[in-house]
Scaffold this active site. Structure first.
Site, PDB file in Angstrom:
ATOM      1  N   TYR A   1      -5.745  -8.426  16.820  1.00 50.44           N
ATOM      2  CA  TYR A   1      -6.646  -8.314  15.668  1.00 50.44           C
ATOM      3  C   TYR A   1      -6.793  -9.659  14.926  1.00 50.44           C
ATOM      4  O   TYR A   1      -7.885 -10.120  14.657  1.00 50.44           O
ATOM      5  CB  TYR A   1      -6.052  -7.345  14.642  1.00 50.44           C
ATOM      6  CG  TYR A   1      -6.172  -5.870  14.899  1.00 50.44           C
ATOM      7  CD1 TYR A   1      -7.156  -5.134  14.267  1.00 50.44           C
ATOM      8  CD2 TYR A   1      -5.271  -5.193  15.700  1.00 50.44           C
ATOM      9  CE1 TYR A   1      -7.236  -3.754  14.423  1.00 50.44           C
ATOM     10  CE2 TYR A   1      -5.347  -3.824  15.867  1.00 50.44           C
ATOM     11  CZ  TYR A   1      -6.331  -3.110  15.225  1.00 50.44           C
ATOM     12  OH  TYR A   1      -6.412  -1.754  15.381  1.00 50.44           O
ATOM     13  N   ILE A   2      -5.625 -10.238  14.551  1.00 52.16           N
ATOM     14  CA  ILE A   2      -5.679 -11.392  13.654  1.00 52.16           C
ATOM     15  C   ILE A   2      -6.292 -12.598  14.362  1.00 52.16           C
ATOM     16  O   ILE A   2      -7.149 -13.294  13.803  1.00 52.16           O
ATOM     17  CB  ILE A   2      -4.266 -11.711  13.103  1.00 52.16           C
ATOM     18  CG1 ILE A   2      -3.787 -10.526  12.244  1.00 52.16           C
ATOM     19  CG2 ILE A   2      -4.260 -13.012  12.296  1.00 52.16           C
ATOM     20  CD1 ILE A   2      -2.393 -10.676  11.658  1.00 52.16           C
TER      21      ILE A   2
ATOM     22  N   ASP B   1       4.641  -0.631   7.555  1.00 50.29           N
ATOM     23  CA  ASP B   1       4.938  -1.574   8.638  1.00 50.29           C
ATOM     24  C   ASP B   1       6.432  -1.759   8.892  1.00 50.29           C
ATOM     25  O   ASP B   1       6.825  -2.155   9.985  1.00 50.29           O
ATOM     26  CB  ASP B   1       4.328  -2.947   8.328  1.00 50.29           C
ATOM     27  CG  ASP B   1       2.811  -2.953   8.522  1.00 50.29           C
ATOM     28  OD1 ASP B   1       2.244  -1.886   8.817  1.00 50.29           O
ATOM     29  OD2 ASP B   1       2.213  -4.033   8.370  1.00 50.29           O
TER      30      ASP B   1
ATOM     31  N   THR C   1      -2.974  -0.273   7.058  1.00 47.37           N
ATOM     32  CA  THR C   1      -2.863   0.122   5.654  1.00 47.37           C
ATOM     33  C   THR C   1      -3.048   1.636   5.435  1.00 47.37           C
ATOM     34  O   THR C   1      -2.220   2.275   4.781  1.00 47.37           O
ATOM     35  CB  THR C   1      -3.892  -0.669   4.820  1.00 47.37           C
ATOM     36  OG1 THR C   1      -3.552  -2.041   4.949  1.00 47.37           O
ATOM     37  CG2 THR C   1      -3.905  -0.260   3.374  1.00 47.37           C
TER      38      THR C   1
ATOM     39  N   GLU D   1     -28.066   6.173  15.599  1.00 52.96           N
ATOM     40  CA  GLU D   1     -28.733   7.324  16.223  1.00 52.96           C
ATOM     41  C   GLU D   1     -28.473   7.374  17.730  1.00 52.96           C
ATOM     42  O   GLU D   1     -28.555   8.438  18.352  1.00 52.96           O
ATOM     43  CB  GLU D   1     -30.233   7.342  15.922  1.00 52.96           C
ATOM     44  CG  GLU D   1     -31.032   6.229  16.538  1.00 52.96           C
ATOM     45  CD  GLU D   1     -32.502   6.262  16.103  1.00 52.96           C
ATOM     46  OE1 GLU D   1     -33.163   7.268  16.392  1.00 52.96           O
ATOM     47  OE2 GLU D   1     -32.965   5.297  15.488  1.00 52.96           O
TER      48      GLU D   1
ATOM     49  N   LYS E   1      -9.125 -11.276   4.086  1.00 51.90           N
ATOM     50  CA  LYS E   1      -9.739 -11.463   5.414  1.00 51.90           C
ATOM     51  C   LYS E   1     -11.207 -11.048   5.401  1.00 51.90           C
ATOM     52  O   LYS E   1     -12.089 -11.762   5.840  1.00 51.90           O
ATOM     53  CB  LYS E   1      -8.933 -10.667   6.452  1.00 51.90           C
ATOM     54  CG  LYS E   1      -9.396 -10.736   7.881  1.00 51.90           C
ATOM     55  CD  LYS E   1     -10.426  -9.711   8.265  1.00 51.90           C
ATOM     56  CE  LYS E   1     -10.109  -8.285   7.927  1.00 51.90           C
ATOM     57  NZ  LYS E   1      -9.049  -7.675   8.735  1.00 51.90           N
TER      58      LYS E   1
ATOM     59  N   THR F   1       0.768  -7.012   1.820  1.00 52.43           N
ATOM     60  CA  THR F   1       0.028  -7.823   2.787  1.00 52.43           C
ATOM     61  C   THR F   1      -1.470  -7.539   2.711  1.00 52.43           C
ATOM     62  O   THR F   1      -2.289  -8.459   2.701  1.00 52.43           O
ATOM     63  CB  THR F   1       0.540  -7.533   4.217  1.00 52.43           C
ATOM     64  OG1 THR F   1       1.924  -7.865   4.264  1.00 52.43           O
ATOM     65  CG2 THR F   1      -0.215  -8.344   5.254  1.00 52.43           C
ATOM     66  N   CYS F   2      -1.831  -6.265   2.654  1.00 51.46           N
ATOM     67  CA  CYS F   2      -3.253  -5.903   2.719  1.00 51.46           C
ATOM     68  C   CYS F   2      -4.060  -6.596   1.624  1.00 51.46           C
ATOM     69  O   CYS F   2      -5.088  -7.205   1.888  1.00 51.46           O
ATOM     70  CB  CYS F   2      -3.390  -4.383   2.615  1.00 51.46           C
ATOM     71  SG  CYS F   2      -5.099  -3.847   2.517  1.00 51.46           S
TER      72      CYS F   2
ATOM     73  N   SER G   1       0.813  -1.219   0.000  1.00 54.08           N
ATOM     74  CA  SER G   1       0.000   0.000   0.000  1.00 54.08           C
ATOM     75  C   SER G   1       0.847   1.270   0.000  1.00 54.08           C
ATOM     76  O   SER G   1       0.592   2.201  -0.774  1.00 54.08           O
ATOM     77  CB  SER G   1      -0.913   0.013   1.229  1.00 54.08           C
ATOM     78  OG  SER G   1      -1.694  -1.153   1.247  1.00 54.08           O
TER      79      SER G   1
ATOM     80  N   HIS H   1     -33.306   8.110  11.812  1.00 53.23           N
ATOM     81  CA  HIS H   1     -34.155   7.095  12.427  1.00 53.23           C
ATOM     82  C   HIS H   1     -34.808   6.203  11.376  1.00 53.23           C
ATOM     83  O   HIS H   1     -35.220   6.707  10.342  1.00 53.23           O
ATOM     84  CB  HIS H   1     -35.242   7.809  13.251  1.00 53.23           C
ATOM     85  CG  HIS H   1     -36.075   6.869  14.037  1.00 53.23           C
ATOM     86  ND1 HIS H   1     -35.586   6.183  15.128  1.00 53.23           N
ATOM     87  CD2 HIS H   1     -37.363   6.474  13.880  1.00 53.23           C
ATOM     88  CE1 HIS H   1     -36.549   5.422  15.614  1.00 53.23           C
ATOM     89  NE2 HIS H   1     -37.627   5.579  14.874  1.00 53.23           N
TER      90      HIS H   1
END
Ligand code: NDP
Length: 464
Positions: free
Chosen positions: A180-181, A306, A314, A444, A51, A42-43, A15, A439
């Site tokens: 995260y992973i 990274d 990213t 909201e 993912k 990687t992204c 990226s 709404h």
């Protein structure tokens, strides 16, 4: 006759690298980008994009279940892992081609090869051994999953690089890590019907997030059927005669699974790049040391993404690349802004968050107001699903600025993107209050929480 072959040589086609190469080339600079693996980094190739596609795949069983409450009868369903892998591959190949084309179409050159530094201005193209020179060099080689050589049997384990292309869907998987992973893949595999155990060394998953979200996500994941073992680490992984893996944990417990996924952080890709020869300094973790402008210790060599181990996301790499272009080529020195970065964890339910967690805010601000709403989202009323949605605003009571916003529930990532603008603009709770609600939406709630749920004064929780 220019002094160097190129104005800019970029190493790494992820990226950050692609963005810098594309923008510099579009400015008329003579740019070349070398990538040894696949364009997209990687992204695109083995991270965010595949993912998210796998997250979508894993959500269908719940959609089928939820349909009944809305009057639908869904027939028998089955899942084919190989179809998902093949279709994912088609999509990332399409994106890969776009990434490469973006550089080519901007007038840059792309090379499919590893590239290493010979000195501060000379780069060797490993595929054919030739050397070229460049005025400016950008290191954007990213990172890779950290391995775990201290774990006996670690050679039987897989990492996020392999997980997308497993030859078969496992029957049972153990995932080590609480970041995260680990959390995202625990939900993916569970949704795809795999018996899933998450093993985490700490007291609660997702250590960098608001505790309310962490606890509620943990409970919800367990209700779905994911086993979560806290204060646990694997001590040995061995392969049985039948090919299955036996994992011994520090707690005395042992697990039998088909795959062990280690998701224990990432390591910058800085080995054997010739960085020492070029005078580029690394830190203890092996990351390239950069100043506030992403400049390394060699003043014509820069690094983004990274490989610098600042914030491994990213959009941050892309932002750093844009700031690099401003600084190096536009005469407008610009430092990347790493403050108040919105982020999402594509768990199920999803997390969207921006700003300070309640605990972090309590360390920085004397008086806090916490606005918290927990409710069943409308889409779960007829479906009968018991999952709750959680929304929380952390307000500095002295300035009235909203310093943290945390959401757990459907589309939380989408909401975090918009909340990111509000928090970046340092809007106050009163700005939220005078914003009209949309709404009926879940979002909201963010503008209709009029009374604090509780206060935090000098770190102590008090009734409102
Ligand atoms: P994280 O840093 O998020 O999490 C690493 C986890 O591994 C932590 O829970 C950590 O525990 C644990 N850990 C570290 N070392 C060990 C060890 N030796 N034994 C056992 N557990 C260990 O890294 P990930 O690998 O999950 O992801 C890498 C990065 O990629 C993330 O930081 C994120 O920036 C990015 N990413 C972003 C995504 C998104 O935006 N949705 C998705 C996926 C990745 P502890 O908490 O105790 O330190």
């Amino acid at each position: 006759m220019p002094q160097y072959d190129y104005d800019l040589f970029v190493i790494g086609g992820g990226s950050g690298g692609v963005r810098a190469a594309r923008v510099a080339a579009a400015m008329g600079k003579r740019v070349v980008l070398a990538e040894e693996f696949r364009f997209g980094g990687t992204c695109v190739i083995r991270g965010c994009v595949p993912k998210k596609l796998y997250v979508y795949a894993s959500q269908f069983p719940e959609h089928f279940e939820d349909a009944a409450g809305y009057g639908w009868t869904v027939g028998e369903s089955s899942f084919d892992w190989k179809t998902l892998v093949a279709n994912k591959e088609r999509e990332i190949s399409r994106l890969e081609a776009i990434y490469k084309r973006n550089v080519d179409n901007s007038g840059g050159e792309t090379i499919h090869s590893r590239a290493t530094l010979v000195d501060r201005h000379t780069i060797r193209i490993e595929a054919d051994g030739r050397t070229v020179t460049a005025d400016q060099i950008l290191i954007a080689t990213g990172g890779r999953p950290s391995t775990h050589p201290a774990l006996p049997g670690h050679e039987h384990c897989i990492y996020s690089n392999e997980v997308f292309d497993l030859p078969e869907l496992p029957t049972a998987i153990m995932i080590e890590g609480g970041g995260y992973i680990a959390v995202e893949f625990a939900n993916i595999f569970h949704g795809l019907g795999v018996e899933t155990t998450l093993v985490y060394r700490g007291k609660e998953i997702l250590s960098r997030f608001d505790m309310d979200l962490r606890r509620t996500l943990h409970e919800t994941m367990e209700q779905k059927g994911i086993k979560i073992l806290l204060h646990s680490v694997s001590q040995e992984v061995s392969k049985r005669d039948d090919g299955r893996l036996e994992v011994k944990l520090n707690t005395g417990r042992s697990l039998t699974v088909d795959q062990v996924l280690l998701a224990i952080g990432r390591t910058p890709n800085t080995e054997n790049l010739g960085l020492e020869a070029a005078g580029v300094e690394l830190d203890k973790a092996g990351a390239v040391v950069v100043d506030a402008y992403s400049r390394t210790s060699a003043d014509n060599i820069w690094a983004v993404g990274d490989v610098t181990n600042r914030v491994q996301l990213t959009p941050v790499a892309i932002h750093e690349a844009m700031c690099f272009i401003e600084t190096a080529f536009k005469g407008n020195p610009t430092t990347p802004d790493h403050d108040t970065i919105p982020t999402a964890v594509f768990s199920q339910p999803e997390i969207g968050t921006v700003g300070l967690s309640e605990d972090e805010a309590a360390k920085r601000h004397k008086n806090l107001e916490i606005y918290r709403a927990s409710f069943r989202p409308m889409r779960h009323t007829l479906s009968g699903r018991q999952e709750k949605m959680l929304m929380k605003l952390v307000v500095d009571a002295d300035t009235r600025i909203v310093v943290g916003a945390h959401i757990l529930g459907p589309d939380a990532g989408e909401m975090a993107q918009l909340l990111g603008i509000a928090l970046k603009a340092r809007l106050t709770k009163e700005d939220f209050d005078r914003t009209m609600a949309v709404h009926p939406t879940a979002a909201e709630e963010l503008v209709t929480m009029y009374k604090p749920s509780y206060l935090v004064k000098d770190g102590i929780r008090l009734d409102a």
